[in-house]
Design a protein around this motif. Structure first.
Motif, PDB file in Angstrom:
ATOM      1  N   LYS A  31       4.842   4.796   5.546  1.00  0.00           N
ATOM      2  CA  LYS A  31       4.604   3.777   6.485  1.00  0.00           C
ATOM      3  C   LYS A  31       3.437   3.217   6.764  1.00  0.00           C
ATOM      4  N   LYS A  32       2.642   2.825   5.518  1.00  0.00           N
ATOM      5  CA  LYS A  32       1.364   2.370   5.737  1.00  0.00           C
ATOM      6  C   LYS A  32       1.115   0.924   4.935  1.00  0.00           C
ATOM      7  N   VAL A  33       0.201   0.329   5.158  1.00  0.00           N
ATOM      8  CA  VAL A  33      -0.342  -0.947   4.402  1.00  0.00           C
ATOM      9  C   VAL A  33      -1.754  -0.533   3.475  1.00  0.00           C
ATOM     10  N   PRO A  34      -1.760  -0.963   2.493  1.00  0.00           N
ATOM     11  CA  PRO A  34      -1.288  -2.227   1.895  1.00  0.00           C
ATOM     12  C   PRO A  34       0.069  -2.039   1.212  1.00  0.00           C
ATOM     13  N   THR A  41       2.908   0.622  -3.465  1.00  0.00           N
ATOM     14  CA  THR A  41       2.214   1.027  -2.436  1.00  0.00           C
ATOM     15  C   THR A  41       0.932   1.885  -2.893  1.00  0.00           C
ATOM     16  N   GLU A  42      -0.034   2.234  -2.056  1.00  0.00           N
ATOM     17  CA  GLU A  42      -1.307   2.926  -2.218  1.00  0.00           C
ATOM     18  C   GLU A  42      -2.255   1.933  -2.924  1.00  0.00           C
ATOM     19  N   SER A  43      -3.288   1.691  -2.378  1.00  0.00           N
ATOM     20  CA  SER A  43      -4.190   0.523  -2.686  1.00  0.00           C
ATOM     21  C   SER A  43      -4.775   0.655  -3.985  1.00  0.00           C
ATOM     22  N   LEU A  44      -5.133   1.976  -4.455  1.00  0.00           N
ATOM     23  CA  LEU A  44      -5.778   2.258  -5.936  1.00  0.00           C
ATOM     24  C   LEU A  44      -4.625   1.703  -6.824  1.00  0.00           C
ATOM     25  N   ASN A  89       4.316  -1.930  16.341  1.00  0.00           N
ATOM     26  CA  ASN A  89       5.674  -2.714  16.046  1.00  0.00           C
ATOM     27  C   ASN A  89       5.538  -2.812  14.502  1.00  0.00           C
ATOM     28  N   LYS A  90       5.900  -1.683  13.764  1.00  0.00           N
ATOM     29  CA  LYS A  90       6.075  -1.898  12.388  1.00  0.00           C
ATOM     30  C   LYS A  90       7.150  -2.654  11.820  1.00  0.00           C
ATOM     31  N   SER A  91       7.096  -3.792  10.819  1.00  0.00           N
ATOM     32  CA  SER A  91       8.200  -4.516  10.497  1.00  0.00           C
ATOM     33  C   SER A  91       9.226  -3.649   9.774  1.00  0.00           C
TER      34      SER A  91
HETATM   35  N1  LIG Z   1      -3.969   5.811   0.791  1.00  0.00           N
HETATM   36  C1  LIG Z   1      -3.458   4.716   1.312  1.00  0.00           C
HETATM   37  C2  LIG Z   1      -3.978   4.636   2.702  1.00  0.00           C
HETATM   38  C3  LIG Z   1      -3.569   3.287   3.442  1.00  0.00           C
HETATM   39  C4  LIG Z   1      -3.930   3.369   5.134  1.00  0.00           C
HETATM   40  O1  LIG Z   1      -4.085   4.581   5.606  1.00  0.00           O
HETATM   41  N2  LIG Z   1      -3.465   2.263   5.577  1.00  0.00           N
HETATM   42  C5  LIG Z   1      -3.570   2.144   7.121  1.00  0.00           C
HETATM   43  C6  LIG Z   1      -4.484   1.042   7.316  1.00  0.00           C
HETATM   44  S1  LIG Z   1      -5.996   1.102   7.345  1.00  0.00           S
HETATM   45  C7  LIG Z   1      -2.147   2.050   7.802  1.00  0.00           C
HETATM   46  O2  LIG Z   1      -1.487   1.597   7.154  1.00  0.00           O
HETATM   47  N3  LIG Z   1      -1.995   2.824   8.978  1.00  0.00           N
HETATM   48  C8  LIG Z   1      -0.934   2.604   9.947  1.00  0.00           C
HETATM   49  C9  LIG Z   1      -0.543   3.786  10.538  1.00  0.00           C
HETATM   50  O3  LIG Z   1      -1.331   4.847  10.345  1.00  0.00           O
HETATM   51  O4  LIG Z   1       0.318   3.720  11.231  1.00  0.00           O
HETATM   52  C10 LIG Z   1      -4.151   3.525   0.542  1.00  0.00           C
HETATM   53  O5  LIG Z   1      -4.812   3.713  -0.264  1.00  0.00           O
HETATM   54  O6  LIG Z   1      -3.416   2.597   0.540  1.00  0.00           O
END
Ligand SMILES: N[C@@H](CCC(=O)N[C@@H](CS)C(=O)NCC(=O)O)C(=O)O
Length: 229
Positions: A52-55, A65-68, A39-41
């Protein structure tokens, strides 16, 4: 002044963890928002509409966005803490190279072991060992030692990335029933990871072993189930 720093992440995510470690190395105070992937905010979807990902790091209302990319932003923005990347451009390029090898190659190979079974998993395990061999040789050749971490006495980009991937190797080994970090085969990598996982800063940031084992078992079961469907 750090300004307002908010990290949208997931306690068990290796990507989130590397950003948390970078913030802790720099001594930056931040607020952590635990996201629920089922349930993404509204904030997550607004801040990262592409993946649509974290962090996601939100600094004074602006998302990164994007960890690196986030870790480089942290390093350039808060110059007062220990540097996360070397100032020397050649050394910096080498750190970026190995960080990207870890992020793209080793992590992908480990992910394949998590989401496969049987012969496919045996092939994926072989691939992880190939990558670990490359890493061991790379570390030996480029960072022959002396300091506990690659970056010296404080962790840097490479340290937080390796920690986010191999810092939980005991969790992976327990759930997958595979030995990855054999100290005889990968002595350098092994002592590097040991120094990292024993550091107070990492101990503070790492969720308990049993909790991670439970989460990984669940993730693996779901991935295998959807592969079979
Ligand atoms: N390339 C991205 C990868 C980020 C990633 O894969 N995040 C996962 C968490 S481990 C995520 O948010 N997944 C949510 C989803 O797939 O719905 C980074 O380095 O930040």
């Amino acid at each position: 002044m750090a300004g307002r720093v908010v990290l949208h992440g997931r306690g068990a995510s290796p990507y989130s963890r590397r950003v948390e470690l970078a913030l802790k190395v720099k001594g930056i105070e931040y607020e952590f928002v635990e996201e629920d992937f089922t349930n993404k905010s509204e904030a997550l979807l607004r801040y990262n509409p592409v993946h649509k990902k974290v962090p996601i790091l939100v600094h004074n209302g602006k998302p990164i966005t994007e960890s690196l990319v986030i870790i480089e932003y942290i390093d350039k923005t808060w110059k007062e803490g220990p540097p996360l990347l070397p100032r020397d451009l050649y050394e910096r390029a080498k750190v970026r190279f190995w960080a990207s090898f870890l992020h793209q190659q080793l992590f992908e190979a480990i992910a394949s072991v998590i989401n496969t079974d049987g012969e496919a998993q045996d092939r994926a395990v072989k691939e992880v060992h190939e990558k670990l061999k490359v890493l061991e040789e790379g570390i030996k050749g480029n960072y022959p030692g002396g300091s506990p971490f690659i970056n010296g006495n404080n962790m840097g980009l490479l340290d937080v990335v390796v920690c986010s991937i191999l810092g939980t190797h005991k969790v992976l080994e327990e759930v997958l029933g595979v030995k990855f970090l054999d100290p005889e085969k990968y002595a350098m990598v092994n002592s590097w990871v040991k120094a990292l996982t024993e550091s107070p800063l990492v101990k503070e940031a790492m969720p308990p072993h049993e909790k991670l084992v439970g989460i990984l078992r669940l993730i693996r079961a779901r991935l295998l189930e959807s592969a079979a469907a």
